[in-house]
Scaffold this active site. Sequence first.
Site, short mmCIF file in Angstrom:
data_model
loop_
_atom_site.label_atom_id
_atom_site.label_comp_id
_atom_site.label_asym_id
_atom_site.label_seq_id
_atom_site.Cartn_x
_atom_site.Cartn_y
_atom_site.Cartn_z
N LYS A 22 9.49 4.14 -9.89
CA LYS A 22 8.36 4.33 -8.94
C LYS A 22 7.84 2.98 -8.47
CE LYS A 22 4.05 4.92 -10.50
NZ LYS A 22 2.98 4.03 -10.04
N ASN A 23 7.57 2.07 -9.40
CA ASN A 23 6.92 0.81 -9.04
C ASN A 23 7.84 -0.16 -8.32
OD1 ASN A 23 4.60 1.85 -10.00
ND2 ASN A 23 4.55 0.64 -11.88
N CYS A 178 -10.71 2.78 -9.60
CA CYS A 178 -9.56 3.26 -10.37
C CYS A 178 -10.00 3.48 -11.81
CB CYS A 178 -8.45 2.22 -10.30
SG CYS A 178 -7.03 2.65 -11.30
N ARG A 183 -9.96 -3.19 -9.81
CA ARG A 183 -8.66 -3.65 -9.29
C ARG A 183 -8.87 -4.28 -7.91
NH1 ARG A 183 -4.16 0.76 -10.43
NH2 ARG A 183 -2.81 -1.01 -10.02
N ASP A 379 1.49 -0.77 -18.88
CA ASP A 379 1.79 0.62 -18.55
C ASP A 379 2.44 1.38 -19.70
OD1 ASP A 379 2.69 -0.09 -15.07
OD2 ASP A 379 0.77 0.03 -16.09
N ARG A 471 2.45 11.88 -10.66
CA ARG A 471 2.49 10.69 -9.81
C ARG A 471 3.59 9.73 -10.25
NH1 ARG A 471 -2.68 7.49 -9.53
NH2 ARG A 471 -1.26 6.40 -8.14
C1 EPZ Z 1 1.09 -3.00 -10.65
O1 EPZ Z 1 -0.23 -2.82 -10.12
C2 EPZ Z 1 1.55 -1.61 -11.09
N1 EPZ Z 1 1.52 -0.71 -9.96
C3 EPZ Z 1 0.64 -1.08 -12.18
O2 EPZ Z 1 1.20 0.15 -12.66
C4 EPZ Z 1 0.63 -2.05 -13.34
O3 EPZ Z 1 -0.27 -1.61 -14.31
C5 EPZ Z 1 0.21 -3.45 -12.84
O4 EPZ Z 1 1.06 -3.87 -11.78
C6 EPZ Z 1 0.30 -4.49 -13.94
O5 EPZ Z 1 1.57 -4.55 -14.48
C7 EPZ Z 1 2.56 -0.69 -9.09
O6 EPZ Z 1 3.50 -1.43 -9.17
C8 EPZ Z 1 2.50 0.33 -8.00
P1 EPZ Z 1 -1.82 -6.39 -10.53
P2 EPZ Z 1 -0.96 -4.01 -9.32
O7 EPZ Z 1 -2.26 -6.78 -9.17
O8 EPZ Z 1 0.02 -4.84 -8.63
C9 EPZ Z 1 -6.06 -8.40 -11.30
C10 EPZ Z 1 1.31 2.46 -13.10
O9 EPZ Z 1 0.86 3.03 -14.10
N2 EPZ Z 1 -6.05 -8.68 -9.85
O10 EPZ Z 1 -0.63 -7.07 -11.08
O11 EPZ Z 1 -2.04 -3.37 -8.53
C11 EPZ Z 1 -6.13 -6.90 -11.59
O12 EPZ Z 1 -7.44 -6.41 -11.57
C12 EPZ Z 1 0.47 1.36 -12.42
O13 EPZ Z 1 2.41 2.69 -12.63
C13 EPZ Z 1 -7.02 -9.48 -9.31
O14 EPZ Z 1 -7.90 -9.96 -10.01
O15 EPZ Z 1 -1.59 -4.82 -10.54
C14 EPZ Z 1 -5.49 -6.82 -12.97
O16 EPZ Z 1 -6.43 -7.09 -13.95
C15 EPZ Z 1 -0.94 1.33 -12.90
N3 EPZ Z 1 -6.99 -9.71 -7.97
C16 EPZ Z 1 -4.43 -7.91 -12.90
O17 EPZ Z 1 -4.81 -8.79 -11.86
C17 EPZ Z 1 -6.00 -9.20 -7.15
O18 EPZ Z 1 -6.00 -9.44 -5.94
C18 EPZ Z 1 -3.01 -7.40 -12.63
O19 EPZ Z 1 -3.05 -6.53 -11.52
C19 EPZ Z 1 -5.01 -8.40 -7.74
C20 EPZ Z 1 -5.05 -8.15 -9.09
#
Ligand code: EPZ
Length: 493
Positions: A22-23, A178, A183, A379, A471
């Site tokens: 998915k991701n 969320c 996020r 995850d 999902r």
């Molecule tokens: C991806 O989300 C995955 N989703 C998430 O999986 C996964 O938990 C996450 O990466 C971390 O591995 C998809 O790939 C669709 P991040 P993403 O931006 O990219 C902070 C699932 O269950 N951050 O890497 O949205 C954020 O708050 C989902 O399949 C900022 O501060 O996650 C978090 O604490 C849930 N500013 C950390 O970074 C930003 O602009 C990592 O988030 C972006 C993120």
Amino acid sequence: MDAFIIHGGRRLRGTLRIHGSKNASLPLMAAALLTDEPVVLRDVPELSDIQNMCRLLESMGCEARWRVPHSAVTPRVVTVPAKVAVAGGGGGGASVAMGGSSGGGSRKVGAIPRAGSGSIDAMLAPPEDVNELTLHVTDPTSSKADYDIVRTMRASICTLGPILAKRGFARVSMPGGCNIGPRPVDLHIRGLKALGARISLDEGYIVAEAKRLRGARVFLGGPFGSTVLGTANVMSAATLAEGTTIIESAACEPEIEDLARMLNAMGARVTGAGSPRIVIEGVDELHGVDYTVMPDRIEAGTYIMAAAITNGDVILENCPIDSLVAVIDRLQEIGVEIEVPKDDCSKVDRLRETIRVASARRLEPVEMTTQPHPGFPTDLQAQLMALLCLADGNSVITEKIFPDRFMHTAELLRMGANITRNGPTAMITGVRRLIGAPVMASDLRASAGLIIAGLAARNVTTVHRVYHLDRGYERMETCLQQLGADIERVDRD
Ligand code: EPZ
């Protein structure tokens, strides 16, 4: 609203093929906006998030057409008896009956040694009949990602970079709240601004404009490390920028490597994906591609833990073991037997392997901290917590990516678990058994943790709101049924 009813206590047995990721699929699908030619994606999982991304792309003038082979109607599950009978010793193949509406074809598999008699190094080639999703931009007039779609799926944000780079304008709704915690998308915006985009916020929409993006050095490090979708957004956008872009503190997740592989197959020049520094030399245009999505490492990790908590004996095909190193390490540490093919390092990235997972005893406790890849993925945190509820001693889990990601804890307590939480850290004191109860799914991975607990619990567990699961897990109940679980989906309006 659907619920799952689980009668726990059955050992899982058999073979399951891991679906496409998915991701990985979501940013690959968004990248179709970077070209005017068709992009064919194979082995895309059939999930509600994928359907939502199709809806979003169609609203942006990108047609989405599926070809689903009839055999995909039911999951490709091969029920292998505990002791695999092999015709002839070493290299001989054995034919295995395939599940599936067509009654299944047989397929030659490599020599599989008798079950339990040593390591597995036979590879089962993935079946050819995986589904196909063809994405083709036919009407590039609308560059808006509507709130009504974005609020159903945060990953919609990964259309921002591709659409801005290709069309010079994007209006993408800010993703809302969320359940797993705050996020923000500030890093996405920081990255695209560094490439020369003018970005403003208007009525909850990110409005981005740039005649043509310009290559630049971009730092994507945030308070919790890098950002996966932020890296995908900036890397995709930079493929059509003028000049070279260097992303520092890029996410190293396997899904980013998969995206870079596909972008390069479309004519892009991306190097360093999978490391914290990615270099992208911009090109004037990208062409179409036919690409097979990598297997889903989180789905694989979930089924590994389902097998372990039931003291099962399961073979997983199409398993991306090299993207699960930290997970396999922790699980072997607590006593789960995970047999992987002999590794002569001839293959750098073992993406499609067959592994055997077995466990025949009470597991040990462990300490685990979630980290960006290649560390233990957030995850799989809820799934590991469920497993450790039955370990012989005290375990400690620290959630470093989403510090509030503990919605599953209260539900596990309802099943008789013993967990104390202090901010981003939870201590799990192993109990002898879990007792089935009605529990509420709150987000995708928390629900997977509750399913895993329910498989081992005594009596009946009812998991409500399984739309969260749909999902990210393709027909989870059917896959588990094929592995011998007593689970059914019911409509619980
Ligand atoms: C991806 O989300 C995955 N989703 C998430 O999986 C996964 O938990 C996450 O990466 C971390 O591995 C998809 O790939 C669709 P991040 P993403 O931006 O990219 C902070 C699932 O269950 N951050 O890497 O949205 C954020 O708050 C989902 O399949 C900022 O501060 O996650 C978090 O604490 C849930 N500013 C950390 O970074 C930003 O602009 C990592 O988030 C972006 C993120």
